[in-house]
Design a protein around this motif. Structure first.
Motif, short mmCIF file in Angstrom:
data_model
loop_
_atom_site.label_atom_id
_atom_site.label_comp_id
_atom_site.label_asym_id
_atom_site.label_seq_id
_atom_site.Cartn_x
_atom_site.Cartn_y
_atom_site.Cartn_z
N VAL A 16 -0.43 -9.61 -18.93
CA VAL A 16 0.82 -10.47 -19.16
C VAL A 16 1.12 -11.08 -17.76
CG1 VAL A 16 3.32 -10.89 -19.55
CG2 VAL A 16 1.51 -9.99 -21.18
N CYS A 17 1.21 -9.96 -16.61
CA CYS A 17 1.47 -10.30 -15.41
C CYS A 17 0.50 -10.88 -14.68
CB CYS A 17 1.76 -8.89 -14.62
SG CYS A 17 3.03 -7.77 -15.03
N GLU A 19 -1.52 -13.31 -15.80
CA GLU A 19 -1.17 -14.64 -16.07
C GLU A 19 -0.14 -15.37 -15.69
OE1 GLU A 19 -1.25 -14.67 -20.22
OE2 GLU A 19 -3.17 -14.13 -20.57
N GLU A 20 0.85 -14.61 -15.02
CA GLU A 20 2.08 -15.34 -14.39
C GLU A 20 1.78 -15.63 -12.90
OE1 GLU A 20 5.76 -12.96 -14.72
OE2 GLU A 20 5.26 -12.43 -16.71
N ASP A 21 1.53 -17.03 -12.60
CA ASP A 21 1.34 -17.40 -11.49
C ASP A 21 2.50 -17.97 -10.60
OD1 ASP A 21 0.08 -18.56 -9.18
OD2 ASP A 21 -1.22 -19.99 -10.29
N PRO A 22 2.83 -17.43 -9.49
CA PRO A 22 4.01 -17.71 -8.98
C PRO A 22 3.75 -19.27 -8.20
CG PRO A 22 2.71 -16.17 -7.46
CD PRO A 22 2.11 -16.29 -8.99
N TYR A 23 2.70 -19.68 -8.19
CA TYR A 23 2.57 -20.76 -7.51
C TYR A 23 2.19 -22.08 -8.67
CZ TYR A 23 2.14 -18.39 -3.05
OH TYR A 23 2.43 -17.51 -2.13
N ALA A 24 2.54 -21.73 -9.90
CA ALA A 24 2.21 -22.68 -11.06
C ALA A 24 2.49 -23.94 -10.77
CB ALA A 24 2.61 -21.92 -12.40
#
Length: 192
Positions: A16-17, A19-24
């Motif tokens: 889960v972590c 998959e989280e892209d801070p630059y999405a």
């Protein structure tokens, strides 16, 4: 059993972590910029493409020309596509991103491939498979292109391949012409 459940939760939590892209959101904005620049180039509309270029942005082209700033870029674009003595009669491009952009604070670098169709005013038509790289800078939630570079394979490209083909044609014609000349000279000598 507790250990197995703990490993499962850690693994799922890591997925889960990951998959989280801070630059999405930034990546989405950059993909939109790429699509808009591609559409602008296909429409031969420099102003639309320039809306994504920083006022002092630098572009390096296939012909090794470099422009800096909007006016310099516009002059190059017009000289190549719009002016009476333009080199390119028609042009279209399809661009692809090769890998996710690399971020360095408020600056990002992306790169990819192009397939470009050129029709030159002299009549030569060819497809060029090229590469591009771009550096973008974010100011007040907006990304602008500060450097854009186009390149192609120096050792395998349509222009080089065309020149090689012409060498073979000229060489073949010269060889056949030489054989014909030797035949004629031989015939003349036998008669004399």
């Amino acid at each position: 059993m507790k250990m197995a459940l703990g490993i499962l939760f850690l693994t799922l939590g890591g997925i889960v972590c990951a998959e989280e892209d801070p630059y999405a959101a930034d990546r989405e904005q950059m993909r939109a910029i790429l699509a808009d620049v591609e559409a602008a180039l296909n429409a031969h509309d420099f102003d639309q493409a320039a809306s994504h270029l920083h006022e002092n942005g630098v572009i390096t082209y296939y012909d090794t020309q470099v422009t800096q700033g909007l006016e310099d870029g516009r002059r190059y674009f017009n000289r190549m596509l719009k002016d009476a003595a333009a080199v390119v009669k028609d042009y279209s491009v399809t661009g692809e991103v090769s890998a996710p952009a690399v971020f360095h604070g408020n600056t990002a670098v992306a790169y990819g491939t192009t397939e470009e169709h050129f029709k030159l005013t002299e009549g030569l038509e060819f497809v060029l498979h090229g590469r591009w790289s771009v550096t973008l800078q974010k100011n007040q939630d907006s990304w602008k292109i500060i450097a854009l570079h186009f390149s192609s394979n120096l050792f395998d490209n349509p222009l080089l391949n065309n020149a090689k083909r012409m060498n073979w044609i000229v060489g073949g014609v010269a060889f056949l012409g030489g054989l014909l000349l030797m035949y004629i000279v031989g015939r003349v000598r036998r008669k004399a």
